[in-house]
Write a protein that holds these residues in place. Structure first.
Motif, PDB file in Angstrom:
ATOM      1  N   PRO B 284     -61.435  -3.905  89.253  1.00 56.78           N
ATOM      2  CA  PRO B 284     -61.176  -3.602  87.829  1.00 56.78           C
ATOM      3  C   PRO B 284     -61.653  -4.764  86.956  1.00 56.78           C
ATOM      4  CG  PRO B 284     -59.221  -3.220  89.160  1.00 56.78           C
ATOM      5  CD  PRO B 284     -60.212  -3.902  90.042  1.00 56.78           C
ATOM      6  N   LYS B 285     -62.057  -4.399  85.765  1.00 55.67           N
ATOM      7  CA  LYS B 285     -62.580  -5.459  84.895  1.00 55.67           C
ATOM      8  C   LYS B 285     -61.426  -6.203  84.189  1.00 55.67           C
ATOM      9  CE  LYS B 285     -67.223  -4.565  84.417  1.00 55.67           C
ATOM     10  NZ  LYS B 285     -67.163  -4.889  85.807  1.00 55.67           N
ATOM     11  N   TYR B 286     -61.456  -7.485  84.217  1.00 55.81           N
ATOM     12  CA  TYR B 286     -60.405  -8.231  83.507  1.00 55.81           C
ATOM     13  C   TYR B 286     -60.954  -9.560  83.061  1.00 55.81           C
ATOM     14  CZ  TYR B 286     -60.046 -10.914  87.827  1.00 55.81           C
ATOM     15  OH  TYR B 286     -60.329 -11.695  88.917  1.00 55.81           O
ATOM     16  N   VAL B 330     -54.967 -13.355  86.118  1.00 52.78           N
ATOM     17  CA  VAL B 330     -55.464 -12.066  85.630  1.00 52.78           C
ATOM     18  C   VAL B 330     -54.931 -11.902  84.222  1.00 52.78           C
ATOM     19  CG1 VAL B 330     -55.489  -9.559  85.932  1.00 52.78           C
ATOM     20  CG2 VAL B 330     -55.368 -11.057  87.932  1.00 52.78           C
ATOM     21  N   ASP B 331     -55.810 -11.810  83.263  1.00 51.94           N
ATOM     22  CA  ASP B 331     -55.393 -11.704  81.855  1.00 51.94           C
ATOM     23  C   ASP B 331     -54.491 -12.896  81.522  1.00 51.94           C
ATOM     24  OD1 ASP B 331     -53.529 -10.237  79.585  1.00 51.94           O
ATOM     25  OD2 ASP B 331     -55.599  -9.511  79.614  1.00 51.94           O
ATOM     26  N   ARG B 332     -53.303 -12.673  80.974  1.00 52.15           N
ATOM     27  CA  ARG B 332     -52.467 -13.842  80.638  1.00 52.15           C
ATOM     28  C   ARG B 332     -51.477 -14.172  81.742  1.00 52.15           C
ATOM     29  NH1 ARG B 332     -49.610  -9.799  76.486  1.00 52.15           N
ATOM     30  NH2 ARG B 332     -51.743  -9.068  76.602  1.00 52.15           N
ATOM     31  N   TYR B 333     -51.593 -13.507  82.858  1.00 52.49           N
ATOM     32  CA  TYR B 333     -50.631 -13.709  83.943  1.00 52.49           C
ATOM     33  C   TYR B 333     -51.283 -14.375  85.142  1.00 52.49           C
ATOM     34  CZ  TYR B 333     -48.446 -10.065  81.134  1.00 52.49           C
ATOM     35  OH  TYR B 333     -47.928  -9.342  80.089  1.00 52.49           O
ATOM     36  N   GLN B 358     -35.541 -10.481  83.049  1.00 53.97           N
ATOM     37  CA  GLN B 358     -36.698 -10.579  83.923  1.00 53.97           C
ATOM     38  C   GLN B 358     -37.300  -9.210  84.167  1.00 53.97           C
ATOM     39  OE1 GLN B 358     -38.014 -13.511  84.924  1.00 53.97           O
ATOM     40  NE2 GLN B 358     -39.708 -12.356  85.785  1.00 53.97           N
ATOM     41  N   LYS B 359     -36.370  -8.216  84.287  1.00 54.56           N
ATOM     42  CA  LYS B 359     -36.874  -6.861  84.543  1.00 54.56           C
ATOM     43  C   LYS B 359     -37.786  -6.402  83.426  1.00 54.56           C
ATOM     44  CE  LYS B 359     -33.498  -4.465  87.461  1.00 54.56           C
ATOM     45  NZ  LYS B 359     -32.135  -4.110  87.113  1.00 54.56           N
ATOM     46  N   LEU B 360     -37.357  -6.630  82.197  1.00 59.41           N
ATOM     47  CA  LEU B 360     -38.163  -6.243  81.031  1.00 59.41           C
ATOM     48  C   LEU B 360     -39.527  -6.931  81.079  1.00 59.41           C
ATOM     49  CD1 LEU B 360     -35.770  -6.142  77.976  1.00 59.41           C
ATOM     50  CD2 LEU B 360     -37.507  -4.437  78.535  1.00 59.41           C
ATOM     51  N   TYR B 361     -39.468  -8.226  81.317  1.00 57.98           N
ATOM     52  CA  TYR B 361     -40.701  -9.009  81.373  1.00 57.98           C
ATOM     53  C   TYR B 361     -41.642  -8.450  82.447  1.00 57.98           C
ATOM     54  CZ  TYR B 361     -43.832 -12.935  82.310  1.00 57.98           C
ATOM     55  OH  TYR B 361     -44.944 -13.718  82.516  1.00 57.98           O
ATOM     56  N   LYS B 367     -47.163  -3.150  83.162  1.00 58.67           N
ATOM     57  CA  LYS B 367     -47.901  -2.203  82.315  1.00 58.67           C
ATOM     58  C   LYS B 367     -49.284  -2.736  81.990  1.00 58.67           C
ATOM     59  CE  LYS B 367     -45.700  -0.781  78.536  1.00 58.67           C
ATOM     60  NZ  LYS B 367     -44.951  -0.152  77.509  1.00 58.67           N
ATOM     61  N   VAL B 368     -49.318  -3.997  81.614  1.00 59.21           N
ATOM     62  CA  VAL B 368     -50.608  -4.584  81.248  1.00 59.21           C
ATOM     63  C   VAL B 368     -51.546  -4.586  82.450  1.00 59.21           C
ATOM     64  CG1 VAL B 368     -51.781  -6.700  80.538  1.00 59.21           C
ATOM     65  CG2 VAL B 368     -49.663  -6.006  79.403  1.00 59.21           C
ATOM     66  N   LEU B 369     -50.997  -5.018  83.583  1.00 61.39           N
ATOM     67  CA  LEU B 369     -51.852  -5.083  84.780  1.00 61.39           C
ATOM     68  C   LEU B 369     -52.327  -3.685  85.196  1.00 61.39           C
ATOM     69  CD1 LEU B 369     -49.865  -7.790  86.776  1.00 61.39           C
ATOM     70  CD2 LEU B 369     -52.121  -8.046  85.741  1.00 61.39           C
ATOM     71  N   ASN B 370     -51.441  -2.697  85.060  1.00 58.46           N
ATOM     72  CA  ASN B 370     -51.827  -1.321  85.381  1.00 58.46           C
ATOM     73  C   ASN B 370     -52.968  -0.860  84.494  1.00 58.46           C
ATOM     74  OD1 ASN B 370     -48.485  -0.074  86.216  1.00 58.46           O
ATOM     75  ND2 ASN B 370     -50.068  -1.002  87.469  1.00 58.46           N
ATOM     76  N   THR B 371     -52.833  -1.187  83.209  1.00 58.40           N
ATOM     77  CA  THR B 371     -53.868  -0.747  82.252  1.00 58.40           C
ATOM     78  C   THR B 371     -55.227  -1.325  82.621  1.00 58.40           C
ATOM     79  OG1 THR B 371     -52.164  -0.783  80.554  1.00 58.40           O
ATOM     80  CG2 THR B 371     -54.458  -0.548  79.814  1.00 58.40           C
ATOM     81  N   ILE B 372     -55.165  -2.579  83.055  1.00 64.35           N
ATOM     82  CA  ILE B 372     -56.434  -3.194  83.482  1.00 64.35           C
ATOM     83  C   ILE B 372     -56.982  -2.479  84.713  1.00 64.35           C
ATOM     84  CG2 ILE B 372     -57.473  -5.282  84.418  1.00 64.35           C
ATOM     85  CD1 ILE B 372     -55.493  -6.863  82.721  1.00 64.35           C
ATOM     86  N   GLY B 373     -56.091  -1.948  85.538  1.00 66.48           N
ATOM     87  CA  GLY B 373     -56.579  -1.209  86.694  1.00 66.48           C
ATOM     88  C   GLY B 373     -55.959  -1.654  88.006  1.00 66.48           C
ATOM     89  N   PHE B 374     -54.975  -2.546  87.947  1.00 67.51           N
ATOM     90  CA  PHE B 374     -54.356  -3.004  89.189  1.00 67.51           C
ATOM     91  C   PHE B 374     -53.044  -2.291  89.433  1.00 67.51           C
ATOM     92  CE2 PHE B 374     -57.018  -6.421  90.566  1.00 67.51           C
ATOM     93  CZ  PHE B 374     -57.656  -6.879  89.431  1.00 67.51           C
TER      94      PHE B 374
END
Lengths: 296, 813
Positions: B284-286, B330-333, B358-361, B367-374
């Motif tokens: 996936p592109k990131y 990956v991205d900001r993580y 922590q759960k929220l975080y 979500k962000v990682l999923n959107t990227i494709g992971f």
């Protein structure tokens, strides 16, 4: 059993008072072995003798093996080959196996044995059966269409077909590079395939996709879209007779017409040459002429 | 068959204008503006008899010209045609079609001609449109009748109103400028006029179509083609062979593609620039948020937790079969563990991950990682520390599951720009057989398909033997490939085969048993009455395996054991103590139990007998029924042949004496006939001639070497094993198979006598064999002594006896 003797020692069991019996099994096994070991049927490409080439249509190595109908043609050609050899010719009489194709794949699907494996087994059986009849093939020249060393060249010839077009004026195949030159200098040919005529300038302005699409209409091996019967439920393409009233014969699933990418050989360009050539060869009249029709 | 398949015909293409509604009624114009309908016809002379046009439902003009009133009917019909196959369409006897509402204009007189669509016209053949002439074509006639289209008669008396007449001999009527001409003469006139007016052109058409050359299957040659951005690129010759990969499943690929489409590792080619890691295309592109993350990540790799350390031991160095990295930005993580190629991130959670904050975080991050494709997979510290291997397996299973789920082959148009995809079709069966005759000439050549030297030497196949089932396909393709190779300068001849011989088929000679219906009682064939019953009862006619039958006599014991004792309870009504089978000649097939295995016959009689017997069955090109009894006759002949040389009791019986004239005559007759027969492919008569010679020499008690050795060479092609054995028994150390062929000498076979037909008053009544040197007086003596002649003479003396040496004898009374 005695081995490799050519001088006078009979393989036969003398019976009692020095008699010699016609023990065909022993005799035939003996001589098949002698011929194999001394490679008597091996033929060279260098010879002072006049050449003669006798060919059998090579078999598809099916699991069923030979039945009496097969050897008919092989025996006839074997007789003629041996005869020509006695008449002083250098005779090429080879044999091989037409091993790619659907039956081996069907067998693999049904029995779980990889086609390469079942093919190897079947070839072994065929070979034994053929050797049993005493054919004079030069087995050193055996070919198998599924062998990488063989289909390397099948693929090579495909590339020749892909990279050539038929020049109608000269009535022969030429490299596509020459066609490109034509386009660059003169624009499209006087006859055009399924595209609009274009000038040399226009050609040069076309992007690569457009140029290649145009060239594909001339290549002797080309890619197009053929209409097929696609059955989503079965996940396969069906032949025309597997479709009845728009549904699959098997299971009655809906079938739609689909355009599927297909490769073709541009044999139509050779129509006149194929006709003309018939006058120079000896096929039986029925073969050549306007007898019954056959499906493609 | 080849000529018919190619189907060349000469005719013309003719353009008809279409009367379009918005162009008004301009019937005075002979060359219409607007849409043109082009047809191909071999009968331009019938142009004035065109009463309607038929175009293929798929023709591009259909939509344009169909009127509003007809639109629904046309659409309905097109929907019906979509469900039909080409074969069905052509074979359909029922007439169907729909009027489009539009009219074509006759190019010469402007007559309005209704345009119909019908399924029997195919879009892919010719122009997809035809001009219909009902008075001259039966199909058109039926169509016109069915739809009440008026028929124009242009052939006068040749049309009887009931049936079309395709004649070319009629004198044209109702035909404008060609009125009064004989049809066949009008053809050229019309074509010339068409070309003059620019509304048509002389054309040659072919029935033949381009050959389909791909299969959506596995077991065939892969195409050396790579697709990139919709363009097919040929591989370089140096990259061949493109090997067929090994597969475990032959499932078709998605959307009708072949099984090779399922093997992404084989089919997808990584982008060539920049050089990428294997499988890089799937990542996936990131991007990375800030360069500082790399520093952070490096630090975290050094300061890993115990659980992270444990998991790293399990996944590092591709131990799971997939490449994992740890602490990867990956991205900001920063991902704990990541497999880029499989788009999977594995996070190891300590206790703190269960707090709400922590759960929220984590959710947001996922979500962000999923959107990227992971995909993000979470494992706990406890899992990893207590069951590290099990955790590793869990991760591996997840990857494999993902792979199975996404086994959709990326369709060509969805593949990344610049990405190469191999052609996943394979070549059809006839690819290999289109050039194999060339490879035999130079089969071990690694640098060429066949050296020019080898193909120049062997040149064309002199004799090609095979079945008629290959008449069209294989022969046309191999001739085409040969011509292409010739044109490109790779070989020096453009026809592969000089002569083709088709062998006939061997038909099965089936055997039948007859069972009284509803019982286990089998009746011998000859006891059955003419109407096929026995004792008034119906009979079941069943195939019996021919290998259980000796001639026509059934081996009843074997029959009872056959097919797992299916007929164990059979009882037989015999005839003279035998069960006689019925027989029929049919195709040889397993299901008819009439196949004979060559191995069995060779074991029983020997290969030499088998070879000679197959030839003895009949001429090579004829189909003939198999007859197992006949083989015994041939076997007896071979044994008799053997006994000319050697005897079971006495051993070698060959003598060195000079042969007699009679013996030489037998030999040279044999040489002449057998050489002739073999040369002409008449192997069955050659076998007869061997039998004749053997019988004659046996009768003459001839065991002389000088006669037998040439005979041995003659039989080499037919029965090579016995020839080789006897040759060596005669003391030779050379091989018999390349001895020089015996030479026929006329002087040994000159006939010394002739069987003269004896005529009485010109009518042949008998035959007398008389020496050729006989004198008139000797002939008269012999003739008058003959009983038949005496009968006719009735005691009287003949007026004259005419004797023409070596021709005839006529007794005149």
């Amino acid at each position: 059993m005695s081995t490799g003797e050519q001088n006078g020692n009979a393989a036969n069991t003398p019976s009692g008072g020095g008699g010699i019996e016609y023990n065909f099994s022993q005799i035939e096994k003996k001589w098949q072995q002698v011929w194999r070991e001394t490679q008597v049927y091996k033929v060279s490409n260098e010879s002072d003798k006049p050449k003669y080439y006798v060919l059998d249509m090579f078999p598809y190595p099916s699991g069923a093996g030979l039945h009496v109908g097969h050897p008919l043609g092989y025996i006839a050609s074997d007789i003629y080959s041996r005869y020509k050899k006695l008449k002083g010719f250098n005779v090429l009489h080879p044999m091989g196996y037409d091993a790619f194709g659907l039956p081996a794949e069907q067998y693999a699907i049904e029995h779980g044995i990889h086609p390469a494996v079942s093919t190897e087994t079947n070839i072994g059986t065929f070979r034994k059966q053929l050797d049993n009849i005493g054919f004079c093939y030069d087995w050193d020249r055996e070919v198998r269409t599924c062998d990488t060393k063989y289909y390397k060249w099948t693929q090579w010839i495909f590339l020749q077909l892909f990279n050539s077009y038929f020049d109608r004026k000269e009535q022969k195949a030429k490299p596509v590079s020459e066609l490109k030159k034509q386009f660059m200098v003169h624009g499209s040919l006087p006859f055009t395939m399924n595209h609009d005529p274009f000038t040399a300038e226009e050609w040069k302005s076309f992007d690569e996709k457009i140029q290649q699409d145009i060239l594909m209409q001339y290549r002797l091996a080309f890619c197009g879209y053929g209409e097929v019967n696609w059955c989503e439920a079965l996940g396969t393409v069906l032949a025309n007779d597997e479709v009845v009233n728009g549904v699959s014969e098997r299971g009655g699933h809906p079938v739609v017409k689909k355009k599927l990418r297909q490769w073709y050989l541009r044999i139509t360009e050779y129509a006149d040459r194929l006709l003309e050539g018939l006058d120079r060869i000896e096929f039986s009249e029925a073969m050549k002429g306007n007898a019954d029709e056959l499906d493609w | 068959m080849q000529t018919n398949w190619i189907g060349k015909s000469s005719g013309a293409e003719i353009s008809f204008g279409v009367k379009a509604m918005n162009y008004g009624n301009e019937s005075s114009q002979l060359k219409a503006q607007g849409p043109q309908l082009t047809v191909y016809t071999t009968r331009p002379d019938t142009i004035f008899g065109v009463d309607f046009m038929v175009i293929a439902p798929e023709h591009e003009l259909v939509e344009t010209i169909t009127t509003a009133e007809q639109k629904q009917a046309v659409e309905d019909y097109i929907a019906y045609v979509k469900s039909r196959s080409e074969r069905e369409r052509i074979a359909e006897k029922k007439i169907s079609g729909v009027f489009t509402g539009a009219y074509a204009l006759n190019p010469f007189d402007g007559r309005e001609i209704p345009i119909w669509i019908s399924e029997y016209v195919l879009a892919g053949y010719g122009t997809g449109a035809i001009m219909a002439v009902p008075c001259g074509d039966e199909r058109d006639h039926k169509f016109a009748r069915h739809f009440n289209i008026p028929v124009t008669n242009i052939i006068g008396g040749y049309y009887n109103g009931e049936e079309a007449n395709p004649t070319k001999d009629a004198i044209l009527e109702n035909s404008g400028f060609i009125n009064g001409m004989v049809m066949k003469d009008a053809i050229d006139v019309v074509i010339n006029k068409l070309e003059e007016k620019g509304i048509g052109v002389r054309k040659v058409n072919y029935k033949m179509r381009d050959a389909a050359f791909s299969r959506q299957r596995y077991w065939g040659e892969p195409f050396p083609i790579v697709w990139k951005d919709g363009i097919a690129y040929p591989m370089d010759e140096s990259q061949l062979p493109l090997e067929l990969p090994h597969v475990d499943s032959y499932k078709p690929g998605p959307e009708g593609e072949g099984p090779l489409a399922n093997i992404k590792e084989w089919a997808l080619i990584p982008n060539s620039s920049p050089p990428a890691e294997k499988g890089a295309a799937k990542v996936p592109k990131y991007s990375v948020y800030a360069p500082v993350q790399y520093e952070l990540a490096k630090q975290m790799r050094k300061e890993y937790t115990a659980a992270e350390g444990k998991l790293w031991e399990v996944v590092r160095d591709s131990k799971l079969g997939y490449k994992f990295r740890r602490q990867h930005p990956v991205d900001r993580y920063i991902a704990d563990f990541i497999c880029l190629q499989e788009a999977l991130i594995v996070e190891v959670d300590g206790g703190y991950h269960s707090t709400d904050e922590q759960k929220l975080y984590d959710e947001e991050r996922t979500k962000v990682l999923n959107t990227i494709g992971f995909e993000v997979m979470r494992v706990t510290n406890e899992e990893v520390i207590n069951h590290p291997l099990k955790t590793g397996r869990k991760i591996k299973e997840r990857i494999e599951q993902k792979r199975a789920e996404s086994s959709q082959f990326t369709p060509l148009h969805e593949v990344e720009k610049g990405q190469g995809v191999r052609e996943t079709n394979t070549m059809p069966g006839y690819a290999g057989s289109s050039w194999y005759f060339l490879r035999y000439m130079d089969p071990h050549n690694d640098s060429e398909f066949c050296s020019r030297k080898a193909s120049d030497y062997w040149n064309q196949v002199d004799l090609y033997i095979g079945g008629t089932e290959h008449a069209v396909g294989h022969l046309l393709y191999s001739r085409m490939w040969t011509k292409v190779l010739y044109d490109l300068g790779h070989i020096g001849f453009d026809e592969p085969f000089k002569q083709l011989v088709n062998q006939g088929m061997i038909q099965g000679s089936s055997r039948f048993v007859f069972r009284i219906h509803g019982t286990n009682l089998f009746v011998s064939a000859s006891l059955i009455s003419d109407n096929g019953t026995y004792d008034g009862k119906q009979l079941d006619k069943l195939h019996a395996d021919v290998n259980m039958v000796d001639g026509f006599e059934l081996d009843t014991e074997t029959f009872k054991k056959w097919r797992n004792e299916e007929y164990a309870d059979a009882e037989f009504i015999l005839e003279d103590g035998k069960y006689i089978c019925g027989s029929e000649v049919e195709k040889m097939s397993k299901s008819k139990f009439n196949t004979v295995n060559p191995d069995d016959l060779v074991a029983k009689y020997g290969a030499d007998t088998f070879r000679m017997y197959e030839m003895f069955l009949g001429p090579v090109e004829l189909s003939k029924p198999w007859d197992t009894k006949g083989i015994e006759g041939v076997h007896r002949f071979i044994r008799k042949f053997w006994r000319l040389f050697a005897d079971e009791l006495k051993g070698l019986v060959v003598m060195e004496e000079e042969p007699t004239a009679a013996e030489l005559k037998v030999l040279h007759n044999a040489i002449r006939r057998i050489e002739n027969d073999t040369e002409r492919f008449s192997f069955n008569t050659a076998v007869s001639n061997f039998m004749i010679a053997t019988n004659e020499l046996t009768d003459l008690k001839c065991h002389k070497r000088k006669v037998l050795e040439p005979l041995l060479v003659l039989i080499v092609p037919y029965a090579p094993h016995i020839a080789a054995e006897l040759w060596s028994l005669l003391g030779h150390t050379t091989s018999v198979i390349d001895q020089p062929y015996p030479v026929f000498e006329e002087k040994y076979v000159k006939e010394t006598s002739k069987a003269y037909p004896i005529a009485i008053n010109g009518k042949t009544r008998t035959e007398i064999t008389i020496a050729l040197e006989a004198t008139q007086q000797q002939v008269e003596e012999l003739v008058l002594a003959d009983d038949t002649v005496k009968k006719w003479l009735e005691g009287k003396a003949p007026k004259k006896i005419i004797y023409v040496k070596n021709k005839m004898i006529n007794v005149v009374i």
